[in-house]
Design a protein around this motif. Structure first.
Motif, PDB file in Angstrom:
ATOM      1  N   GLN A 145      40.675  38.636  32.600  1.00  0.00           N
ATOM      2  CA  GLN A 145      40.500  40.066  32.822  1.00  0.00           C
ATOM      3  C   GLN A 145      39.096  40.364  33.313  1.00  0.00           C
ATOM      4  OE1 GLN A 145      41.633  42.273  29.384  1.00  0.00           O
ATOM      5  NE2 GLN A 145      43.511  41.103  29.159  1.00  0.00           N
ATOM      6  N   TRP A 146      38.207  39.429  33.105  1.00  0.00           N
ATOM      7  CA  TRP A 146      36.822  39.655  33.537  1.00  0.00           C
ATOM      8  C   TRP A 146      36.545  38.929  34.854  1.00  0.00           C
ATOM      9  CZ3 TRP A 146      36.830  43.476  30.789  1.00  0.00           C
ATOM     10  CH2 TRP A 146      37.322  43.441  29.487  1.00  0.00           C
ATOM     11  N   PHE A 150      42.059  40.152  38.521  1.00  0.00           N
ATOM     12  CA  PHE A 150      42.944  39.850  37.398  1.00  0.00           C
ATOM     13  C   PHE A 150      44.412  39.971  37.804  1.00  0.00           C
ATOM     14  CE2 PHE A 150      44.933  41.724  33.417  1.00  0.00           C
ATOM     15  CZ  PHE A 150      45.229  40.484  32.897  1.00  0.00           C
ATOM     16  N   PRO A 152      47.966  39.766  35.898  1.00  0.00           N
ATOM     17  CA  PRO A 152      48.606  39.637  34.584  1.00  0.00           C
ATOM     18  C   PRO A 152      49.552  38.430  34.482  1.00  0.00           C
ATOM     19  CG  PRO A 152      48.686  41.900  35.330  1.00  0.00           C
ATOM     20  CD  PRO A 152      48.073  41.116  36.438  1.00  0.00           C
ATOM     21  N   ARG A 431      38.875  49.067  31.798  1.00  0.00           N
ATOM     22  CA  ARG A 431      38.916  48.362  33.080  1.00  0.00           C
ATOM     23  C   ARG A 431      38.106  49.101  34.143  1.00  0.00           C
ATOM     24  NH1 ARG A 431      39.529  43.566  33.848  1.00  0.00           N
ATOM     25  NH2 ARG A 431      40.418  43.744  35.922  1.00  0.00           N
TER      26      ARG A 431
END
Lengths: 514, 345
Positions: A145-146, A150, A152, A431
């Motif tokens: 996520q960083w 990103f 999923p 986010r």
């Protein structure tokens, strides 16, 4: 395998006499069955790290790759090079084509697959019947996520690895901070993964960032620069329209050079045509979006210009890194105005669904659940709620994560739904703030008064190699005097149709035509 | 201009009996039976599937533009129906329309053309001793065709290139300079990739829609000419051999056809195949259009047929709803469509 032998195989399959830094080490590791996280700079030939082992290992090598067009290009190039047993599985293929591949898995050596297809239960089952000898995660930063992109679906890959009984795994990326490296290893649940990290600074690229007052001034600067240097050039834009418009302006300004544009909105055939023309030196200047570049093996690009501000340093490093793969001196110039920040801000907004939309989707899901109906098709949801593909994918994943969607079914209680709603909204804000922070870093970098090279790479590595030419526009740069290798393309193209036909068909003057 | 002229022609022929989006489906070549039937009914079958990559956005933008230029205006009855203005009529009359053979030869012409492009790329590369290149045609069927025929050509690359040159030179003669230019600059040879549509548009200062459609028209005409005079074009007619795709029928309609031939009725077929009656009706209309001598008598009595034909004449219209209102109640839409399918063949 003995050293010379590996080189011989490299020559045999891919026609390269020697390895580039890092390739051989990583290949030896995976051939011995070691899990590796490989970080190699853009343009260093990451794909050879798994393409060669795929040929040498018994069984199948699976490559998970986030970009379908990139996968298709790779497969095509490998086939053109007559590398045997290469195929792909992606959502551009219809069900029958996919079944064809899945039924014949044992015949292939190297399979490129998109994450959403691989993680689909019906697909995974097929892989249990074949021996998977190597599992490759390309652009591995997508798992974090960083990371800067990103995805999923990448988070489900650790489950796939379980199902496949943990084959040797190779995670590859070009630009990741140490923080993201840890996150990749953690998400794959492979704490013993061997890290092979190579520095990403490019001593042959001169870095320049310059503030201007208007878009007109950007165009002026670009024209002046292209006047000084006749070299293969890429100009990056955030907007398809501006790319097209600028290409038209430059085509007019440089009638002796070949200019065109490239973006994701073009037809597949034309995209290939433009890529191939550029590789064949039929084109001098391409105005493009970030869709251009990945998988392009042109090693003499000398000039990369950013017309718009990239959203974070990672993308900038990747795009600038397409210059000078042959090691010769090249220039990367970023032009910006004070107003430019609004474009990436807008783009960040577009990547995330709006709060009000999330609210409406929740209402709708509740209604569907009460009527006992399943989750609608992706396309329907996207149209109904005016979500783009990225936004809906994001939201769907969140709903799955909170157990509100399982497969095609909706499960919800008022209690659960309330909790999920607030947690998703909080996550969207988080986010958004994080992306804004990355953008802020980018802005700080272009405005910094100190050495651009030092501040660009500081976050990723502790030091960098001394540049082979001038360092950057902050350390001092004589614009008109960079010794860039000139490349004058003599594109043969006849205005007379008959000449052109003769030329293409390789027919000499001896032919009687009248 | 060509794109506009084609849309104007369609609007004129549709005579306010079909909506603008039926033109979109026609040009895109939608497989649905309604589109195919309309194509024949309004004598627009030559424009069928001449622009498969057309997007809805581009189409609607063009319609808006035509309206703004006062070449068309919205019909009296409904907003989605258009008709030509006087200005539109004048413009269309002055325009020399390009020739297409969409429904009959469009698919075959495109197979022919793709084979030709890939063959030229292969020949020129082999002639230079290069066996590895990125094929410009993605279609696996076309690539397979090259693989199959190449052994016959191998070693004779030079002669083939000369032959193709000679034949293409002759074949291109009657076309305009613009059409010739577009055609030759689209070709890919050894280390020379052909120009993209956008690049062609820019090189010849044309609208990209027109480039696409001009090229399509050239393909159709070449294909027809090569097949008419096979002896004059030995190499090209070899390339065009067996390029007509197998039956134009959908798989599902074929199954229905087999059951019909075994003597099952519509309702029986629907229940055997677990399909709606309406779907079977669609299949039968499709069969009536595509299968020569397909008998429609089992579904429409001679008297009913007469009623329908007369209604069409009286109304001078192909509008299903109007026809339905003008015939006795026991005649249904399915029967009207069947009779219509027989009208313009």
């Amino acid at each position: 395998m003995a050293q010379q032998l590996l080189e011989k195989e490299l020559q045999k399959y891919f026609g390269y006499p020697t390895f580039r830094p890092g390739q051989k080490e990583i290949i030896q590791d995976v051939l011995e069955g070691t899990d590796v996280l490989g970080v190699l700079p853009t343009g260093s030939g990451k794909s050879v790290c798994y393409q060669l082992p795929a040929m040498l290992l018994e069984g199948l090598t699976i490559v998970v790759s986030p970009l379908i067009s990139l996968m298709i290009d790779q497969v095509k190039q490998l086939r053109a090079m007559r590398v045997p047993g290469v195929t792909t599985l992606n959502s551009f293929m219809d069900v029958r084509q996919r079944q064809q591949v899945l039924k014949n898995l044992h015949r292939y050596k190297l399979l490129y697959v998109s994450p959403e297809l691989l993680t689909h239960p019906a697909t995974v089952a097929h892989f249990k019947n074949v021996r998977v000898s190597l599992f490759v995660i390309d652009e591995a930063h997508c798992i974090s996520q960083w990371g800067h992109e990103f995805r999923p679906d990448y988070l489900k890959l650790s489950t796939v690895l379980d199902t496949l009984e943990q084959p040797t795994t190779l995670a590859l990326s070009a630009t990741v901070t140490p923080e993201v490296q840890q996150d990749i290893i953690f998400s794959l649940k492979k704490p013993n993964m061997k890290k092979r990290i190579y520095p990403m600074d490019r001593p042959n690229i001169v870095l320049a960032a310059e503030k201007v007052n208007s878009d007109e001034e950007k165009i002026e600067k670009i024209i002046r620069l292209l006047n000084t240097y006749t070299v293969p050039s890429l100009i990056y834009f955030s907007s398809k329209k501006t790319a097209e418009k600028t290409a038209a302006i430059l085509a007019k300004a440089f009638s002796d050079r070949h200019v065109t544009f490239y973006h994701g909105g073009m037809e597949q055939t034309d995209r290939i045509a433009v890529q191939q023309q550029f590789m064949n030196d039929q084109l001098d200047i391409i105005c493009c979006t970030s869709a251009f570049g990945m998988g392009i093996n042109k090693d003499n690009i000398r000039l990369i210009i950013h017309y718009h501000l990239p959203m974070q340093k990672e993308s900038y490093i990747q795009e600038a890194g397409r210059a000078g793969r042959d090691g010769e001196l090249s220039l990367s110039l970023l032009l910006f105005t004070n107003q430019d920040i609004h474009i990436p801000e807008q783009l960040i907004k577009q990547e995330l669904p709006e709060e009000e939309t999330v609210f409406r989707v929740f209402q709708y899901m509740t209604a569907l659940y009460n009527q006992g109906k399943p989750v609608p098709e992706d396309l329907y949801m996207e149209n109904q709620f005016e979500l783009n593909e990225i936004q809906w994918r994001f939201l769907k994943f969140q709903l799955e994560k909170h157990d509100m969607i399982k497969g095609n079914y909706i499960h919800l209680t008022t209690e659960k739904s309330k909790k999920a709603y607030h947690s998703i909204l909080a996550f969207i804000r988080e986010r958004h703030d994080w992306k804004m922070k990355k953008l802020e870093e980018m802005v700080q970098w272009v405005n910094s008064k100190s050495c651009l090279r030092e501040s660009l790479y500081a976050e990723f590595q502790s030091s960098f190699s001394p540049p082979i030419g001038p360092c950057c526009s902050r350390c001092g740069l004589d614009w008109g005097k960079l010794p860039l290798l000139e490349k004058k393309n003599k594109v043969i193209s006849y205005n007379d149709w008959q000449q052109q036909l003769k030329y293409i068909l390789q027919v000499g003057e001896d032919i009687e035509t009248e | 201009m060509l794109f506009e002229a084609i849309i104007l022609t369609c609007i004129k022929e549709l005579n306010e009996e079909r909506s603008a989006s039926s033109i979109y489906h026609l040009l895109k070549g939608k497989k649905g039976i309604q589109t195919v039937q309309d194509a024949f009914l309004f004598r627009l079958e030559n424009y069928y599937r001449i622009y498969p990559t057309l997007t809805r956005d581009d189409f609607e933008r063009k319609i808006t533009e035509l309206e703004r230029k006062k070449l068309i205006r919205r019909g009296k009855e409904s907003n989605s129906f258009y008709r030509l203005t006087d200005q539109g009529h004048v413009l269309l009359k002055r325009y020399k329309m390009k020739c297409f053979y969409g429904k009959r030869f469009g698919d075959a012409a495109n197979i022919f053309y793709s084979r030709l492009l890939l063959l030229i790329q292969t020949l020129t590369n082999r002639n230079m001793g290069n066996t590895t290149f990125l094929p410009i045609i993605d279609d696996r069927k076309i690539q397979y065709w090259i693989k199959q025929i190449y052994p016959k050509i191998k070693g004779k690359e030079k002669n083939w290139l000369k032959g193709l040159y000679q034949e293409l030179y002759n074949l291109l003669q009657p076309f305009s300079e613009l059409e010739k230019g577009i055609f030759v600059h689209r070709l890919t040879g050894y280390k020379r990739y052909g120009l993209s549509i956008e690049q062609l548009a820019e090189k010849f200062s044309q609208d990209r829609h027109d480039v696409i459609l001009l090229l399509e028209s050239v393909k159709h005409q070449m294909y027809v000419k090569v097949n008419k005079e096979k002896d004059l074009y030995p190499h090209l007619s070899f390339v065009s051999k067996n390029s007509i795709p197998a039956a134009a029928l959908t798989e599902s309609a074929k199954t229905t056809y087999r059951l019909l031939q075994k003597g099952y009725g519509i309702e029986q077929i629907a229940s055997i195949r677990k399909l709606k009656i309406n779907t079977i009706h669609d299949h039968i209309v499709e069969l009536a259009i595509s299968v020569p001598d397909f008998p429609i008598e089992p579904f429409v009595s001679p008297e009913e047929k007469m009623e329908i034909v007369q209604a069409i004449k009286r109304l001078n219209s192909f509008k299903l709803k109007d026809i339905k209102n003008a015939v006795p109640d026991h005649i249904d839409y399915f029967q009207i469509r069947l009779v219509l399918s027989n009208q313009n063949k």
